[in-house]
Design an enzyme around this catalytic site. Structure first.
Site, PDB file in Angstrom:
ATOM      1  N   GLU A  76      -6.433 -12.693 -13.658  1.00 56.34           N
ATOM      2  CA  GLU A  76      -7.136 -11.399 -13.562  1.00 56.34           C
ATOM      3  C   GLU A  76      -6.456 -10.467 -12.562  1.00 56.34           C
ATOM      4  OE1 GLU A  76     -11.376 -11.859 -13.127  1.00 56.34           O
ATOM      5  OE2 GLU A  76     -11.560 -12.830 -15.073  1.00 56.34           O
ATOM      6  N   GLU A 110     -11.005 -17.817 -20.308  1.00 58.68           N
ATOM      7  CA  GLU A 110     -12.350 -17.657 -19.737  1.00 58.68           C
ATOM      8  C   GLU A 110     -13.212 -16.977 -20.793  1.00 58.68           C
ATOM      9  OE1 GLU A 110     -12.938 -16.083 -15.781  1.00 58.68           O
ATOM     10  OE2 GLU A 110     -10.993 -16.853 -15.099  1.00 58.68           O
TER      11      GLU A 110
END
Length: 502
Positions: free
Chosen positions: A186, A306
Site C-alpha cells: 500500500e 487483501e
C-alpha cells in the site's frame, strides 16, 4: 380469452446453468485460497503464537489447534508481516535470542509495544508446520534496499556470506524455500504516500536487489492499486511490468449501510454487502483490461492479497485491533468472491483473505485456550476442492435478488474438474428469503451428482460463539436429482452449496 383479464405478466427467467465440462483450459491456482496475517491486534500474538512456556498446547510457541484447523482447510500460502505493519518492520529486530530482541511500538494498530518474539524464524517455522508457502512482504516505506536484499539472502542463501553465517548462528543450518516476496505494501497510502510514478521507480530499484540465491527463484510482487485506482495499474504496467511477476490488488467491500455491526443488522445491510461484494468483479475486470494491454500473454499475475469484509470492532475491544465476529453474511461474501476469483484464474494466481486469526474476516477466533471456526472458515474448507483443479466455463442465467429499488444477481457459481475427474460445483444463493431451483445442463460429460454439502442457518446474522462453536457449520446436502443432460438442485435461501459430480 377470459373477459376482464389484464395483460399477461412477463415471467422472470428461470435459473439455468450450463457447465462446459469439455472446455476447461485454465488451472485454478491453489494460492487463490491463500491467507494474510499481520502484526495486528491478536492475529500473531495469542492467535498463532502463544510462546513455548504457555499452558496452551503448542509446537515451538505456535498453537497446535490453529495449525491443525488450517491444515484441514488446505491453507496454501500465508502472507506476512503486513499490511501497513510491513513498511515499518525491520526484520533484524526479530532474529536471534528472544531476550535480546528490541521492542517496537506498533504505531498503526493500537499503539501497543511488541517484543519481536515472532520474527523470521518463527514465521517460516509456522509455514512449515502448516505445510504452506510463505509470502513475505518487504519494507519499502521506511526500509532500505540493503535491508531488503539482506533479508532475502538471510532466508534463501547457502553461499559463504555474512547473512548465511548469521542465519546459521541463529539456529537454522539450511536455507528456507521462499518463492513469493512483495516489494512494499500500500505504498500509495500507509506505505509511504507515494505517487504511482515514484513507486514504480522505487519498485524497480528495490526489486533489482531481491536476488535469487542457489536454486531459489523469487516471484516478485509489486504493490498494486487500492480498489478502483486504475491509474495506478496503468502506470505500474507501463513502467515496471518487465520487472515484476505479480501486481497486487486490495479491495475491502466493507459492511452494511445502516449498521456497521458484524452481528446486529437487517436485510438492508445484508443486501448492501452482497452488492458491494459483487463489485469486485467489475474492479478485477477493469484492472485486467489494463494489464492485458501491456501484457496480453498474461505473464504478470494479479495478486488480490487483501480482500474481505470490514465491520465495526466487537463492543469493548480495542478499536485498533480490528477484532470482529463473523456471520453467515460473511460466509456468502467469501463464497461469491472465491467464485469470481475462480472465473479469473487465467490472470489471478493468488488471493489472501484479511485476515487469518482474530482480525477482520477471520477464519479462526481464539479466546485464551479456546478456539472456534467461523462461517468463513467453513466456506474455505468446502471450496478447497477447487485448488489446482481445471476451471470449467459456465453460463448462468438467474433471477435477480431484488431489495427495494435495487437488484443484484441472485446466484453465484463456479465449477472445476479435479485430477481424479470429479466435477465440483460451488453455488451461492444470495437471497436470504427465497429458495432457488436451478436446472443444470452438463455438456461434454455424463457425470451425476454424487454428494453435496451446505452451509446455512436459520438467521442471516447467525454466528459461532465460544459457548456454541458449531451453530453454523456444514451439513450434508441432498436436495438435487439427475435430469436429462444434467441435474436439478434446490438451494435454500442464504446458502452456500458444494456439489460433487462423478
Amino acid at each position: 380469452m377470459i373477459l376482464g383479464a389484464g395483460p399477461a405478466l412477463a415471467e422472470e427467467p428461470a435459473n439455468t446453468l450450463v457447465i462446459h465440462a469439455d472446455q476447461g483450459r485454465t488451472t485454478i491456482n491453489r494460492n487463490i485460497y491463500g491467507h494474510f496475517s499481520e502484526h495486528l491486534g491478536r492475529c500473531i500474538y495469542e492467535g498463532f503464537y502463544v510462546g513455548e512456556d504457555g499452558a496452551i498446547p503448542n509446537t515451538r510457541g505456535v498453537r497446535n489447534d490453529v495449525v491443525e484447523a488450517l491444515k484441514k482447510s488446505k491453507i496454501p500460502v500465508l502472507r506476512w508481516p503486513g499490511g501497513c505493519f510491513a513498511d515499518e518492520y525491520h526484520w533484524m529486530d526479530g532474529i536471534g535470542p528472544k531476550e535480546k530482541r528490541p521492542t517496537m511500538i506498533n504505531t498503526h494498530w493500537g499503539g501497543v509495544t511488541e517484543n519481536n518474539h515472532f520474527g523470521t524464524h518463527e514465521f517460516l517455522d509456522l509455514c512449515e508446520q502448516l505445510r504452506c508457502e510463505p509470502y513475505i512482504c518487504g519494507n519499502v516505506g521506511s526500509g532500505t534496499v540493503r535491508e531488503m536484499q539482506q533479508w532475502v539472502e538471510y532466508i534463501t542463501s547457502d553461499n559463504i556470506s555474512p547473512m548465511t553465517d548469521l542465519r546459521k548462528a541463529n539456529g537454522r543450518e539450511k536455507p528456507w524455500k521462499l518463492t513469493y516476496f512483495g516489494v512494499g505494501n500500500e505504498n500509495w497510502g500507509c506505505g509511504g504516500s507515494m505517487t504511482p510514478e515514484f513507486y514504480a521507480d522505487q519498485y524497480r530499484r528495490y526489486a533489482t536487489y531481491v536476488r535469487d540465491f542457489g536454486e531459489s527463484h523469487i516471484f516478485k510482487i509489486a504493490c498494486g492499486a487500492d480498489g478502483p485506482n486504475y491509474r495506478w495499474t496503468e502506470v505500474l504496467m507501463q513502467k515496471a511490468a518487465r520487472n515484476m511477476a505479480g501486481l497486487s490488488l486490495h479491495y475491502y467491500c466493507g459492511t452494511g449501510i445502516k449498521s456497521r455491526s458484524a452481528t446486529q443488522f437487517a436485510e438492508d445491510d445484508w443486501f448492501a454487502l452482497m452488492k458491494k461484494g459483487l463489485r469486485i468483479e467489475e474492479i478485477i475486470g477493469r484492472h485486467e483490461a489494463i494489464m492485458d494491454r501491456f501484457d496480453p500473454s498474461k505473464k504478470v499475475a494479479m495478486i488480490v492479497d487483501e480482500w474481505g469484509t470490514w465491520h465495526d470492532v466487537e463492543p469493548g475491544t480495542n478499536r485498533g485491533f480490528l477484532y470482529q465476529q463473523n456471520t453467515l453474511r460473511d460466509a456468502l461474501v467469501a463464497g461469491l468472491s472465491l467464485n469470481i476469483f475462480n472465473h479469473h484464474a487465467d490472470r489471478i494466481r493468488m488471493a489472501n483473505i484479511a485476515q487469518t486469526v482474530n482480525v477482520l474476516q477471520a477464519m479462526i477466533l481464539t479466546d485464551k485456550a479456546r478456539m472456534l471456526l467461523t462461517p468463513t472458515y467453513h466456506v474455505f474448507e468446502m471450496y478447497a476442492v477447487h485448488q489446482d483443479a481445471t476451471l470449467l466455463p459456465t453460463d448462468l442465467a438467474c433471477k435477480d435478488y431484488t431489495f427495494g429499488d435495487e437488484k443484484v444477481p441472485g446466484l453465484s457459481v463456479s465449477a472445476s474438474k479435479d485430477r481424479a475427474g470429479k466435477i465440483h460445483v460451488s453455488l451461492c444463493n444470495l437471497n436470504p428469503t427465497a429458495t432457488a431451483e436451478v436446472s443444470c445442463k452438463l455438456e461434454g460429460s455424463d457425470a451425476k451428482p454424487a454428494s453435496g454439502r451446505i452451509l446455512t442457518a436459520p438467521a442471516i446474522n447467525a454466528f459461532n460463539t465460544f459457548d456454541a462453536p458449531e451453530s453454523v457449520k456444514p451439513a450434508e446436502f441432498r436436495d438435487y436429482a439427475p435430469a436429462e443432460g444434467g441435474f436439478k438442485v434446490t438451494l435454500p435461501g442464504k446458502s452456500v452449496v458444494v456439489l460433487t459430480l462423478e
